[in-house]
Every structure is written in C-alpha cells, then in structure tokens.
Design a protein around this motif. Structure first.
Motif, mmCIF file in Angstrom:
data_model
loop_
_atom_site.group_PDB
_atom_site.id
_atom_site.type_symbol
_atom_site.label_atom_id
_atom_site.label_comp_id
_atom_site.label_asym_id
_atom_site.label_seq_id
_atom_site.Cartn_x
_atom_site.Cartn_y
_atom_site.Cartn_z
ATOM 1 N N ALA A 17 6.872 5.098 4.110
ATOM 2 C CA ALA A 17 6.944 5.977 2.938
ATOM 3 C C ALA A 17 7.910 7.138 3.103
ATOM 4 C CB ALA A 17 5.546 6.509 2.612
ATOM 5 N N PHE A 18 7.936 7.754 4.272
ATOM 6 C CA PHE A 18 8.577 9.060 4.387
ATOM 7 C C PHE A 18 9.927 9.075 5.098
ATOM 8 C CE2 PHE A 18 3.874 10.035 4.575
ATOM 9 C CZ PHE A 18 3.771 10.274 3.214
ATOM 10 N N THR A 19 10.199 8.089 5.933
ATOM 11 C CA THR A 19 11.447 8.124 6.702
ATOM 12 C C THR A 19 12.676 8.065 5.806
ATOM 13 O OG1 THR A 19 10.288 6.993 8.494
ATOM 14 C CG2 THR A 19 12.667 7.112 8.665
ATOM 15 N N SER A 20 12.593 7.312 4.720
ATOM 16 C CA SER A 20 13.758 7.145 3.844
ATOM 17 C C SER A 20 14.181 8.442 3.158
ATOM 18 C CB SER A 20 13.474 6.072 2.783
ATOM 19 O OG SER A 20 12.324 6.406 2.021
ATOM 20 N N PHE A 21 13.299 9.448 3.105
ATOM 21 C CA PHE A 21 13.668 10.707 2.461
ATOM 22 C C PHE A 21 14.781 11.428 3.221
ATOM 23 C CE2 PHE A 21 13.149 15.133 1.031
ATOM 24 C CZ PHE A 21 13.107 14.934 -0.337
ATOM 25 N N LEU A 22 14.972 11.063 4.472
ATOM 26 C CA LEU A 22 16.066 11.644 5.255
ATOM 27 C C LEU A 22 17.426 11.364 4.621
ATOM 28 C CD1 LEU A 22 14.743 10.751 8.821
ATOM 29 C CD2 LEU A 22 15.108 13.062 7.945
ATOM 30 N N LEU A 31 6.200 6.025 -12.026
ATOM 31 C CA LEU A 31 7.546 5.736 -11.534
ATOM 32 C C LEU A 31 7.511 4.769 -10.361
ATOM 33 C CD1 LEU A 31 10.629 6.341 -11.416
ATOM 34 C CD2 LEU A 31 10.071 8.261 -9.914
ATOM 35 N N SER A 32 6.565 4.972 -9.432
ATOM 36 C CA SER A 32 6.567 4.223 -8.177
ATOM 37 C C SER A 32 5.956 2.829 -8.283
ATOM 38 C CB SER A 32 5.826 5.015 -7.098
ATOM 39 O OG SER A 32 4.432 5.081 -7.365
ATOM 40 N N PHE A 63 0.809 -1.216 0.000
ATOM 41 C CA PHE A 63 0.000 0.000 0.000
ATOM 42 C C PHE A 63 0.846 1.272 0.000
ATOM 43 C CE2 PHE A 63 -3.242 -3.043 1.258
ATOM 44 C CZ PHE A 63 -4.342 -2.588 0.528
ATOM 45 N N CYS A 64 2.145 1.130 0.205
ATOM 46 C CA CYS A 64 3.036 2.287 0.056
ATOM 47 C C CYS A 64 3.195 2.654 -1.424
ATOM 48 C CB CYS A 64 4.399 1.976 0.660
ATOM 49 S SG CYS A 64 5.421 3.417 0.904
ATOM 50 N N LEU A 65 2.866 1.685 -2.301
ATOM 51 C CA LEU A 65 2.838 1.900 -3.746
ATOM 52 C C LEU A 65 4.195 2.306 -4.332
ATOM 53 C CD1 LEU A 65 -0.564 3.834 -4.039
ATOM 54 C CD2 LEU A 65 -0.147 1.387 -4.358
#
Length: 437
Positions: A154-159, A235-236, A72-74
């Motif tokens: 989804a968002f932690t890896s953007f760090l 892309l995702s 579901f993070c797609l």
C-alpha cells in the motif's frame, strides 16, 4: 559515461525531452534489475538446495500473498499515487487533506480482515483446492503476517509521488530480495523447515512497508479540503477490482496448475514464467515514473502532455524490450538449465510468455492511462473480461497440454486486455499508445 549513454539513447529515439524520463526510470530500472537478479539467485538456491517440490509450495504461497496484497489493499496503493499527484491534496511535502491518515486506517482494518479470512480458509485451501497438506504451515504464517505485506504493497509506491525514486527502488526491489536470499541460506544452514522461507519472504518485504508507514504518519497535515473514507474507497475500489482481476489473469495459470498438476510441474512453470516475464522490469520501471505525470497532466487538462509522455515511454520500453526478448528466446535452454535439468521442460513456456510480454511492452502504458484519468472503472471491466477468458482457457488447455496450455492461456488473455485498452484510449484521447517507428 552515464551522460554519454543517455545522449545516445536520445539520438536514437529522436526526442530531446527524454532525458528526465530516462534518468528517473533508469534509477528504478537499475534497482529492479538488481532485485530481479537477486530473486533469481534465491529461486536458484531453493531449487538446488530444497528441490522443485519445495519451490512449487513456495510459488503457490508467493502467488497467494501477492493476490491477498492486491485484494485487501483495496486499491489504496494506486489511489495514493493519484491523490498525491493532485496539488489540492498534497504538495511540497505537506498533506492538505487527511487522505494519507485515512488510507492508513483503511489498511489496518483490511489487514485484520485478511488475517481472519486466510485463517478460516486455510484448511479448505490446503485439502480441497490445492490438495497439498504441506501447504498448511505456509498459510498459517501468511495469515499471521498479513499486516506486513499489505503495508509494503500500500505505502511504498507513495515514494514515487515524492520523487524519491532511489528509495522506492531500494524498498520495493533491492533490499527485500537481499533479505529473502539471506533467509533461504539460513533455512538451509540451520535446517529449518521449508515453510520458514515464506516467513523470511514476508518479513523481508514487510519491514520496509512498516518503515514507509511510519514516514507517512510523520508528514505534516495542514487541512485545506476534507476527504472522507467513502470518497477514498470510491476512487480506490475500482482500482482494486481491476488490479485483482489483472492479477488473476496473470497468475491464474500458476494457481490452476497448483490445483491440477504436481508441485514439480508448478515449479518448472513458475521458473519459466519468471524468466519470460523479465521484460516487466522495463515496463514497470518506466510506468513508475509515468503514472504521477499522467495524473498531474490530467488534473491540468493537458491531454497533449499525456500523449507526448506516453509516446516517449512506449519508445523507451519497446527499444529496450525487443532485444531482451530475442536473447531470452535464443538462449532459453542454457538459462533454464541453470535451475536444474528438469527445468528445461519449460522452454516452450518461456517462448510463449516472452512473446506475450513483448506485445505488452509495445502496447504502451494503457493501464496507467486509464487508472490515472478517471477511467479506472473501464479498466476494471477490461480486466474482468480478460480474467474470465484466462480461467476458461486454463481449465481446458491445462487438461490437454499441461504447462504449455497454461502459457497459451496467459498469452491470449494478455493480448485481449491490451487490445481492449488500446482501442479505448484511441476513442477517448485520439491517439494510439502502441509503438510505432
């Protein structure tokens, strides 16, 4: 002391350009090691305070959470790294397109769909698939708290795109495992129902996902180019499919064991699998630093830069992994005995999984290369093939050999996907990512 160790590693590997990679990946590695250590502490606490049956139910729930997070993070987590590494979309802490905000909207909608899906399938999974009625309470909370684990995924890896590797290591590995351990102890002390462990597990990760979500919203937006939802999903989605099937290939054994054997068998296998997979700590730490660099080199059409960075990363991973695997195999029985006498039955599983992880380490960062260089569709195809092989092998081998059969299936599928990726990278980039002296 740290500089001295870095200097020695550089001398050993014969490459003076390794210092930055070692430093950044070492930051993630250190925190991942601490987090992994804490995860074994809370696994040890569950097995000793609640027993292998409860840990089996926790294991099944944990695997389902991880799969739901991937599906579901797609693929938004990987897409954010790729887009964030491109200067036309993001640079110097400023977003030049709305890719961040649109990605957040995608995850919010997807988490609602995840909640509905799990809630509707809860009874079928409990009664018909896993045949474990106690699992129902676990799945209720998995469905209700889906927004939390999806935000973290989804968002932690953007760090890593922002170069904040210390914060990434804390949010992804260290702090959540501290929270899970505390929750396990609270469950035991206050005699809460065992399914509260899963609530604590999701909360411990989810709170840091929400913190990161808020920080992304605060990033200034100065539009330079436009990007639509369709472009992001184009892309995702291949990345989501490849991640899903890679996950299925990695965890099919646990899910099928959950459906075909007792909770105790699942618990024994999962402990041995977790110990044998410790090498992934090294691989993931280096890949965390490597992925944005590959994307940036590819954007600049610097294929030689990709080759050099991959060679460096493969050397570091291989030199660190080999002695680690040897120690795991030699001391497998005393290691497994720490979790209880019944877990010694997983010694052969530990050997098989460790050898598979060693091959994975020595194959280099082939998955990262394909995902970060517009070959995500090819990687998706390889993962689908590997997952199908794993499912088929698990069905026949579990029936015949039990938990050892599941480990063999995992080993074969792991070899297959790495070999396919190695050949493809050679064809497209004219170098072998595999370790060589």
């Amino acid at each position: 002391m740290r500089l001295k160790i870095t200097s020695q590693i550089q001398k050993l590997l014969g490459n003076s350009d390794l210092e930055k990679l070692i430093k950044n990946s070492g930051s993630v590695f250190f925190r991942r090691i601490l987090g992994m250590g804490l995860s074994f502490v809370w696994v040890f606490a569950i097995t000793n305070l609640f027993g292998s049956k409860v840990y089996g139910l926790v294991s099944i729930s944990q695997v389902l959470i991880s799969f739901l997070g991937v599906f579901f993070c797609l693929g938004v987590d990987t897409a954010l790294i790729k887009l964030g590494s491109m200067t036309k979309h993001y640079s110097n802490g400023i977003s030049h397109s709305a890719f961040l905000r649109k990605s957040i909207n995608i995850i919010l909608i997807s988490s609602a769909l995840c909640t509905i899906t799990v809630f509707l399938l809860k009874n079928s999974l409990t009664v018909h698939v896993f045949k474990k009625e106690e699992l129902s309470n676990y799945l209720i909370w998995v469905s209700l708290l889906s927004i939390l684990f999806l935000s973290h995924k989804a968002f932690t890896s953007f760090l890593t795109v922002e170069g904040r590797f210390n914060r990434y290591g804390n949010f992804y590995f260290l702090y959540p495992n501290i929270g899970v351990l505390l929750f396990v102890l609270l469950c035991y002390y206050f005699k809460w129902p065992p399914y509260f462990i899963i609530i604590g597990y999701i909360l411990s990760y989810g709170i840091f996902g929400l913190i990161q979500l808020v920080s992304l919203i605060k990033i200034p937006l100065k539009k330079g180019i436009s990007i639509g939802y369709k472009e992001i999903l184009k892309l995702s989605t291949p990345m989501m499919i490849s991640s899903s099937f890679l996950f299925i290939s990695s965890w099919t054994d646990v899910l099928m064991l959950g459906a075909m054997l007792s909770e105790e068998g699942v618990g024994v296998y999962n402990v041995a699998f977790k110990v044998g997979s410790l090498v992934l700590v090294i691989i993931a730490a280096v890949n965390t630093v490597l992925a944005p660099k590959i994307s940036a080199f590819f954007e600049g059409n610097n294929l030689d830069g990709i080759r050099k960075e991959v060679y460096k990363a493969t050397k570091i991973i291989s030199f660190m992994s080999l002695p680690f695997v040897i120690l795991l195999i030699i001391f497998r029985i005393p290691i497994l005995r720490m979790f209880g006498e019944e877990f010694i039955a997983g010694e052969m599983v530990l050997i098989i999984i460790s050898l598979g992880m060693l091959f994975n380490a020595m194959s280099g960062s082939v998955g990262q290369i394909l995902n970060m260089t517009n070959y995500q569709k090819q990687f998706r195809n390889f993962t689908i093939i590997s997952a199908i092989i794993n499912v088929v092998l698990n069905y026949f081998l579990i029936n015949k050999y039990g938990i050892e059969g599941a480990a063999i299936a995992s080993l074969v599928s792991n070899l297959m996907i790495n070999i396919m990726c190695l050949i493809f990278v050679k064809q497209k980039f004219d170098f072998y990512a595999f370790f060589r002296i």
